[in-house]
Scaffold this active site. Structure first.
Site, short mmCIF file in Angstrom:
data_model
loop_
_atom_site.label_atom_id
_atom_site.label_comp_id
_atom_site.label_asym_id
_atom_site.label_seq_id
_atom_site.Cartn_x
_atom_site.Cartn_y
_atom_site.Cartn_z
N LYS A 482 0.84 -1.20 0.00
CA LYS A 482 0.00 0.00 0.00
C LYS A 482 0.88 1.25 0.00
O LYS A 482 2.08 1.16 0.31
CB LYS A 482 -0.88 -0.03 1.25
CG LYS A 482 -0.08 -0.05 2.54
CD LYS A 482 -0.91 -0.39 3.74
CE LYS A 482 -0.05 -0.40 4.99
NZ LYS A 482 -0.72 -0.98 6.13
N TYR A 705 12.58 32.54 4.39
CA TYR A 705 11.29 33.18 4.67
C TYR A 705 11.14 33.51 6.15
O TYR A 705 11.56 32.72 7.01
CB TYR A 705 10.13 32.25 4.29
CG TYR A 705 9.90 32.14 2.81
CD1 TYR A 705 9.61 33.28 2.05
CD2 TYR A 705 9.94 30.90 2.19
CE1 TYR A 705 9.37 33.17 0.68
CE2 TYR A 705 9.70 30.79 0.83
CZ TYR A 705 9.42 31.92 0.08
OH TYR A 705 9.19 31.80 -1.25
C1 PLP Z 1 0.04 -1.78 6.90
C2 PLP Z 1 -0.50 -2.99 7.47
C3 PLP Z 1 0.34 -4.05 7.80
C4 PLP Z 1 1.84 -3.97 7.75
O1 PLP Z 1 2.32 -3.31 8.91
P1 PLP Z 1 3.87 -3.10 9.18
O2 PLP Z 1 3.94 -2.56 10.55
O3 PLP Z 1 4.33 -2.09 8.18
O4 PLP Z 1 4.51 -4.39 9.01
C5 PLP Z 1 -0.25 -5.23 8.21
N1 PLP Z 1 -1.59 -5.35 8.31
C6 PLP Z 1 -2.42 -4.33 8.04
C7 PLP Z 1 -3.88 -4.53 8.18
C8 PLP Z 1 -1.92 -3.11 7.63
O5 PLP Z 1 -2.74 -2.11 7.38
#
Ligand code: PLP
Length: 812
Positions: A482, A705
């Site tokens: 993601k 700035y």
């Molecule tokens: C993002 C996510 C993960 C991965 O988490 P990490 O801490 O980056 O390993 C696992 N499960 C779900 C549901 C997530 O949203």
């Protein structure tokens, strides 16, 4: 030349099936690379996490006929024209075959080992000696128990010299490699602390490495390494040392950066093209080798002067017209070409593959034989467009696929080529240095404006294996890609993960999943936030929604109207974000019971505090709640879906809860999100920019700035090409953030601007155009995150998409 029928005698194995003999041409251990070659031998190797035997059926279907196995394949009887040799260990069989092959060849071979510098010394010796010898060498750093035999197999009668490196990680390994390499000249580069876990002491490590040299007539080493010197003296191996000591065979003195070398009573100055300590050491191993081979001081000086630094990597960059460019313009030999072609054909993001290739110089083959081999490689790899540059390729066009184009020189190509004919493809640009292919890359790569995020693909594979090694072989892995794969570039990362056979991908939104599908990612994909508008595309692209509430469940069911689809049920066990709660389960099961079309692929939940020991009791409670609910659901379904609850910190800290699958996120990208500072992960992403301008600022002047920066004393200031629009948070303003220039930290002065930032470089030797590290190699993301009180997740995903991603993989 070795026949398959000889292998019983060579390996001590037993022929399970023998139908037709063949002269063995190529050896494969990776099923993905063995495809399409009927006269090659596939070695089925059983490792901890992979079992090559699993792929025999598929390979047979695809035309492979020669196998070396450790156990009888299940359907061996139905493989009518297969040839199968059964051995105790396929890897040992491979090593025995190559050792036999090596014994029949009588050219000198240089064997290199040591902790650091092996690959550079090998590549430099290749540069220095290739005007006089036809040389075979390991491609890249193929120096392992598998890599060495596959490399030595490349050594053929027409070669005049072999240069091979050997790397080991535990005792007993070097002896096996030594039997395969059988070096006549040895080089022991140095000894460091790498791989210490496999050895009881540094002495043992030195002794183990010495095992490479038993056949050597000379061992070259630096006498300043006392441990190595002692061990070699004690071993009685004939040697030629170099170093500062007066008892070294070649004495090296350094004064004001200039070297004086004394050998056999004469002294002369030697200028090196590099000045850092590691390069100087590598250079002197080469110089000593050249002396040993009889070169004069003048010749050595001349050749050393033209040594080029070795870029050890391939770069995948954005190109024109939605293409991607693999920049491999450093050197060109057959073994390297095979690796680069593999890298090219593994980029499934685009269907079209193009190769722009120069003549291969000094291959040791006749022009015709060379062109024929290259043509065969190109044909085998399904390249849709081939462009050959140089006189040799141009003169032997008949060996290349129809429609190939040829140009006699780079200049002619750049001048006459129709650049718009490049559209949505992956292009490998590979040329010998003399062809100056960087001119081609300049033309087809999208311009990058100083700021790039470099993604180390090798580090991703390393991290994936790191996590695999901590899991049971049967536990599946879903990788969360993601948010643009945590900022790292989703399609490229997903493609790599698909090649390395992870089980699932996870994305936040349907759009992210569609983007993966459009880039030829066929792994199952879970979508965590499906929206009603996306249901149609979910089905069309075979994406699997997470169902977390009655509302989304009902609307999905009414959309499906009995059609079948794989879904994932999310339970809330304490995170209190998304998911069904424990008292929803009865109602949930009563709905699921009526829905035979719905395939529940998995049931899962998410840990709220897996990163900290203080929450361990709570984590256990979450697991218990999860299992109670999940088992109820499974019972009603009549089958058991895949269960999963662990994220990266969970895998690291609570592996006992791995269940059927884990969801790996930030750990893959090289960050340990726990407080335990796990060793062994490699950083993946490095955000780099450059210095646009350097200024001197008088006391009392203000900077940026709001005039928020102030010079309390005279300052040197550098303006760097990154701002908050690139993802360099404004929170780094006024000293909170630091960047690294020339290996030193430079604090931000004043406020971060939209596209630029000013940093204090007083006392650092900085010039315009210098590289600036914002985070990554040398400046850990964790440190950078801490400086503005956030977490590495935010730092990684903040990096704007306008920053170009460059993917690097080890090469040569
Ligand atoms: C993002 C996510 C993960 C991965 O988490 P990490 O801490 O980056 O390993 C696992 N499960 C779900 C549901 C997530 O949203």
């Amino acid at each position: 030349m070795i026949l398959f029928s000889q292998l019983e005698a060579i390996t001590g194995g037993r022929m399970l099936r023998f139908t037709k003999d063949v002269q063995i041409s190529s050896l494969h251990t990776d099923s993905r690379k063995a495809i399409g070659t009927s006269d090659s031998v596939f070695f089925a190797i059983k490792g901890e996490h992979h079992d090559g035997h699993q792929y025999i059926h598929e390979l047979y279907e695809k035309g492979a006929r020669y196998f070396v196995v450790e156990r009888e394949p299940a359907h061996a009887d139905s493989y009518h024209d297969a040839n199968i040799l059964l051995t105790d260990s396929s890897i040992k069989a491979l090593q025995a075959i190559v050792a036999y092959h090596r014994s029949a060849l009588h050219m000198p071979v240089i064997g290199i080992t040591g902790s650091n510098g092996k690959t550079i010394v090998k590549e430099w010796l290749f540069q220095l000696l290739s005007p006089d010898y036809k040389i075979a060498k390991n491609p890249g750093s193929y120096n392992s128990q598998l890599g060495v035999p596959l490399s030595i197999w490349q050594l053929q009668k027409h070669h005049e010299l072999g240069i091979f490196e050997a790397g080991i990680s535990t005792t007993g390994e070097m002896e096996r490699l030594a039997r395969i390499i059988q070096p006549t000249i040895g080089i022991f580069t140095n000894i460091g602390s790498a791989h210490d876990e496999g050895f009881s002491s540094l002495q043992e490590k030195v002794k183990e490495k010495l095992a490479l040299f038993t056949t050597c007539k000379t061992v070259i080493y630096c006498k300043d390494h006392a441990l190595i010197d002692e061990a070699i003296q004690r071993s009685g191996l004939p040697s030629l040392s170099w170093g500062s000591s007066s008892t070294a065979g070649i004495q090296v003195r350094q004064q004001n950066g200039k070297f004086t070398v004394s050998f056999k009573g004469t002294s002369f100055p030697l200028a090196l093209p590099f000045s850092d300590k590691a390069s100087v050491e590598n250079c002197f191993h080469c110089v000593t080798t050249l002396f040993h081979l009889g070169y004069s001081a003048d010749e050595i000086q001349e050749r050393i002067q033209s040594l080029q630094s070795v870029p050890m990597r391939l770069e995948l960059k954005e190109g024109i017209n939605q293409s991607q460019v693999i920049d491999d313009t450093y050197n060109n030999d057959l073994a390297g070409l095979q690796i680069s072609l593999e890298f090219l054909t593994n980029q499934h993001q685009k269907n079209k593959k193009r190769v722009i290739l120069s003549d291969i110089l000094e291959s040791g083959l006749s022009n015709e034989a060379l062109a024929k081999q290259i043509g065969a490689l190109i044909s085998k790899n399904n390249i849709h467009a081939f462009i050959g540059i140089g006189k040799v390729l141009s003169a032997h066009q008949q060996y290349f696929p129809e429609g190939s184009q040829f140009y006699s020189s780079t200049a002619e190509f750049v001048d006459r080529f129709d650049w718009d004919s490049i559209q949505q493809e992956v292009i490998l640009v590979k040329g010998a240095r003399a062809f100056q292919f960087e001119k081609i890359v300049e033309r087809i790569q999208r311009k990058v404006h100083g700021t790039v995020m470099e993604i180390d693909l090798g580090a991703i594979v390393h991290n994936l294996n790191f996590f695999r090694a901590r899991l049971k072989p049967s536990t599946k892995i879903m990788v969360m890609v993601k948010a643009f794969a945590y900022g790292s570039g989703s399609t490229e990362i997903a493609n790599l993960l698909q090649y390395h056979k992870v089980d699932y991908l996870g994305v936040a939104y349907a759009d992210e999943g569609i983007d993966l599908r459009r880039n030829n990612i066929s792994l199952p994909i879970m979508v965590m936030n499906p929206s009603e508008e996306s249901f149609g595309t979910l089905l069309q692209y075979k994406l699997e929604p997470e169902l977390y509430s009655f509302k989304i469940l009902q609307s999905f069911l009414s959309f499906l109207r009995g059609r079948s689809c794989a879904v994932h049920i999310k339970l809330d066990t304490g995170m209190h974000r998304l998911g069904f709660e424990e008292n929803d389960i009865d109602k949930l099961t009563s709905i699921l019971k009526e829905q035979p079309g719905l395939k529940v692929a998995s049931i899962f939940s998410h840990m709220a505090g897996a990163d900290e020991a203080t929450h361990d009791d709570f984590s256990k409670e979450q697991v218990q709640r999860f299992l109670r609910s999940a088992d109820k659901i499974s019972q009603v379904l009549g089958y058991k879906p895949v269960y999963h609850i662990l994220n990266s910190p969970g895998i690291l800290r609570l592996p006992q809860f791995q269940m059927d699958m884990v969801r790996l996120g930030i750990g893959l990208y090289g960050v340990d999100p726990t407080t335990e500072k796990t060793e062994g992960l490699k950083p993946v992403a490095t955000l780099k920019t450059m210095v646009s301008q350097v200024k001197s600022i008088e006391t009392g002047e203000t900077i940026g700035y709001g005039r928020r920066g102030k010079a309390e004393k005279p300052l040197t200031l550098a303006t760097i090409a990154i701002g908050y629009a690139d993802g360099f948070s404004r929170a780094f303003s006024r000293g909170a953030g630091k960047v690294m220039i020339q290996g030193q930290l430079a604090p931000v002065i004043g406020n971060v601007c939209m596209d630029m930032t000013m940093v204090d470089v007083t006392g650092i030797d900085v010039k315009e155009g210098d590289e600036v590290i914002v985070f990554g190699s040398g400046l850990p993301i964790q440190t950078v995150a801490d400086s503005i009180h956030t977490i590495p997740y935010e730092i990684l995903t903040n990096t704007s998409e306008r920053v170009k991603r460059v993917f690097v993989a080890e090469s040569i």
